[in-house]
Design a protein around this motif. Structure first.
Motif, PDB file in Angstrom:
ATOM      1  N   ASP A 169       0.814  -1.269   0.163  1.00  0.00           N
ATOM      2  CA  ASP A 169       0.003   0.001  -0.067  1.00  0.00           C
ATOM      3  C   ASP A 169       0.884   1.194   0.044  1.00  0.00           C
ATOM      4  OD1 ASP A 169      -2.479  -1.153  -0.051  1.00  0.00           O
ATOM      5  OD2 ASP A 169      -2.642  -1.441   2.191  1.00  0.00           O
ATOM      6  N   VAL A 170       1.958   1.432   0.757  1.00  0.00           N
ATOM      7  CA  VAL A 170       2.835   2.614   0.840  1.00  0.00           C
ATOM      8  C   VAL A 170       3.569   2.666  -0.689  1.00  0.00           C
ATOM      9  CG1 VAL A 170       4.900   3.449   2.069  1.00  0.00           C
ATOM     10  CG2 VAL A 170       3.388   2.138   3.262  1.00  0.00           C
ATOM     11  N   GLU A 171       3.756   1.449  -1.321  1.00  0.00           N
ATOM     12  CA  GLU A 171       4.485   1.733  -2.492  1.00  0.00           C
ATOM     13  C   GLU A 171       3.547   2.316  -3.604  1.00  0.00           C
ATOM     14  OE1 GLU A 171       7.344  -1.077  -5.544  1.00  0.00           O
ATOM     15  OE2 GLU A 171       6.120  -2.291  -4.216  1.00  0.00           O
TER      16      GLU A 171
ATOM     17  N   ALA B 126      -4.930   8.271  -5.598  1.00  0.00           N
ATOM     18  CA  ALA B 126      -4.726   7.752  -4.270  1.00  0.00           C
ATOM     19  C   ALA B 126      -6.188   7.485  -3.815  1.00  0.00           C
ATOM     20  CB  ALA B 126      -4.076   8.836  -3.299  1.00  0.00           C
ATOM     21  N   ARG B 127      -7.171   8.334  -3.756  1.00  0.00           N
ATOM     22  CA  ARG B 127      -8.681   7.855  -3.393  1.00  0.00           C
ATOM     23  C   ARG B 127      -9.087   6.483  -3.882  1.00  0.00           C
ATOM     24  NH1 ARG B 127      -9.613  13.233  -4.055  1.00  0.00           N
ATOM     25  NH2 ARG B 127     -10.737  12.764  -5.805  1.00  0.00           N
ATOM     26  N   ALA B 128      -8.841   6.340  -5.260  1.00  0.00           N
ATOM     27  CA  ALA B 128      -9.198   5.127  -6.022  1.00  0.00           C
ATOM     28  C   ALA B 128      -8.469   3.989  -5.517  1.00  0.00           C
ATOM     29  CB  ALA B 128      -8.959   5.443  -7.458  1.00  0.00           C
ATOM     30  N   HIS B 129      -7.440   3.819  -4.978  1.00  0.00           N
ATOM     31  CA  HIS B 129      -6.681   2.722  -4.448  1.00  0.00           C
ATOM     32  C   HIS B 129      -7.295   2.707  -2.896  1.00  0.00           C
ATOM     33  CE1 HIS B 129      -3.744  -0.085  -3.220  1.00  0.00           C
ATOM     34  NE2 HIS B 129      -3.297   0.659  -2.291  1.00  0.00           N
ATOM     35  N   ILE B 130      -7.414   3.625  -2.233  1.00  0.00           N
ATOM     36  CA  ILE B 130      -7.983   3.356  -0.938  1.00  0.00           C
ATOM     37  C   ILE B 130      -9.431   2.969  -1.011  1.00  0.00           C
ATOM     38  CG2 ILE B 130      -8.580   4.745   1.397  1.00  0.00           C
ATOM     39  CD1 ILE B 130      -6.296   6.786   0.397  1.00  0.00           C
ATOM     40  N   LEU B 131     -10.228   3.606  -1.768  1.00  0.00           N
ATOM     41  CA  LEU B 131     -11.500   2.704  -1.988  1.00  0.00           C
ATOM     42  C   LEU B 131     -11.544   1.380  -2.312  1.00  0.00           C
ATOM     43  CD1 LEU B 131     -13.272   5.876  -3.502  1.00  0.00           C
ATOM     44  CD2 LEU B 131     -13.890   5.091  -1.356  1.00  0.00           C
TER      45      LEU B 131
ATOM     46  N   HIS C  13      -4.140  10.845   7.427  1.00  0.00           N
ATOM     47  CA  HIS C  13      -4.233  11.652   6.075  1.00  0.00           C
ATOM     48  C   HIS C  13      -3.633  10.936   5.077  1.00  0.00           C
ATOM     49  CE1 HIS C  13      -0.316  13.778   5.557  1.00  0.00           C
ATOM     50  NE2 HIS C  13      -0.073  13.759   6.945  1.00  0.00           N
ATOM     51  N   TYR C  14      -4.164  11.097   3.869  1.00  0.00           N
ATOM     52  CA  TYR C  14      -3.518  10.443   2.552  1.00  0.00           C
ATOM     53  C   TYR C  14      -2.971  11.591   1.629  1.00  0.00           C
ATOM     54  CZ  TYR C  14      -7.783  11.747   0.145  1.00  0.00           C
ATOM     55  OH  TYR C  14      -9.071  12.537  -0.676  1.00  0.00           O
TER      56      TYR C  14
END
Length: 300
Positions: free
Chosen positions: A24-26, A46-51, A103-104
């Protein structure tokens, strides 16, 4: 104080959680996300990955959907910020809630250089997701809300928006656990801030310190800490502090790559970060186990 018991993580699951968190960090700190500045195309990636990860884990929306949009005004410039907020329902009868934040966003691109923010704060988001996975596999006693918040670098705008319009009444939030910069410390140390303001946390964190694989220290939250060494108002827990909600902030001390374009995934110490992720999971589960007693001592 109720007894805090170990969460029973074995080396296998802890290792797997660390590996997934590293992935996830990468992803979150890749150049393609261009530093994840609030309101930018990189932020949307970034939002798309977190979702996607929220969906994989099985989180449920804390609002009508996962997204909590809010307006950002910077002088004459208007931007849109977006928090991502999911939850796992508790199995017990208590209505108290634990809120985990990270925070992202980061600094974006400055003078042609990308500030990828691997430690600040892809690491915190990855640990939040690891905690969510742990609670999804073994449900918490209390409802846990997971908030990946936006625009921290612009003055804690996302956490401010969350506190101004929370998905549950603020009185039900017993504690905020805020995660910001967890991956880089040469001494193998994480700090837990908040005990100066909430002394009833001291014995609980001391007990948890004996269970975690890093050196967990208390401090950076009041005298003798001064200026920027006092972290009370320096990350997203500040919004909860101002609203009277108790908090604990887990993070590392500043390092040479803090707010520099060298804060890349390649510089993340993998062994320490895996231990930091395990620490977050143990602390989060310990707080869930003891949340009602903590709320009582806090007068909530």
């Amino acid at each position: 104080m109720a007894a805090i018991v170990a969460c029973g993580l074995s080396a296998g699951p802890a290792h797997a959680a660390g590996e997934k968190a590293l992935q996830d960090v990468e992803i979150l700190s890749t150049d393609a996300m261009a530093g994840r500045a609030a309101g930018s195309p990189g932020s949307a990636l970034a939002r798309a990955h977190i979702l996607k990860r929220f969906s994989e884990i099985g989180l449920k929306p804390a609002y009508g959907g996962f997204e909590q949009p809010f307006a950002i005004t910077l002088g004459t410039e208007a931007r849109r910020g977006t928090n991502l907020v999911g939850q796992i329902a508790g199995t017990g009868a208590s209505d108290k809630v634990l809120v985990i934040t990270a925070h992202y966003d980061h600094l974006g691109v400055r003078k042609g250089e990308i500030y990828n923010g691997a430690d600040d704060n892809a690491s915190g988001v990855a640990a939040l997701l690891a905690a969510a996975e742990s609670f999804a596999k073994s449900p918490p006693k209390h409802t846990v809300i997971f908030a990946a918040v936006d625009a921290e670098e612009l003055g804690h705008r996302g956490s401010g928006a969350f506190v101004a319009a929370p998905p549950v009444p603020l009185a039900r939030i017993a504690l905020n656990l805020n995660l910001d910069m967890l991956s880089k410390n040469a001494k193998g140390e994480l700090y837990a801030s908040g005990t100066y303001h909430f002394p009833w946390l001291k014995p609980r964190l001391a007990a948890l310190a004996g269970q975690v694989p890093v050196t967990l220290k208390q401090g950076h939250d009041g005298p003798p800490w001064r200026g920027d060494d006092d972290w009370t108002l320096l990350s997203d827990h500040a919004a909860f502090h101002k609203a009277g909600v108790p908090w604990v902030y887990l993070g590392v001390e500043d390092h040479p790559e803090y707010h520099r374009p060298t804060d890349d995934f390649a510089t993340v110490p993998r062994a320490f970060f895996a231990k930091a992720v395990t620490t977050v999971v143990i602390v989060a589960r310990g707080f869930d186990d003891d949340l009602d007693a903590m709320a009582k001592e806090a007068g909530r």
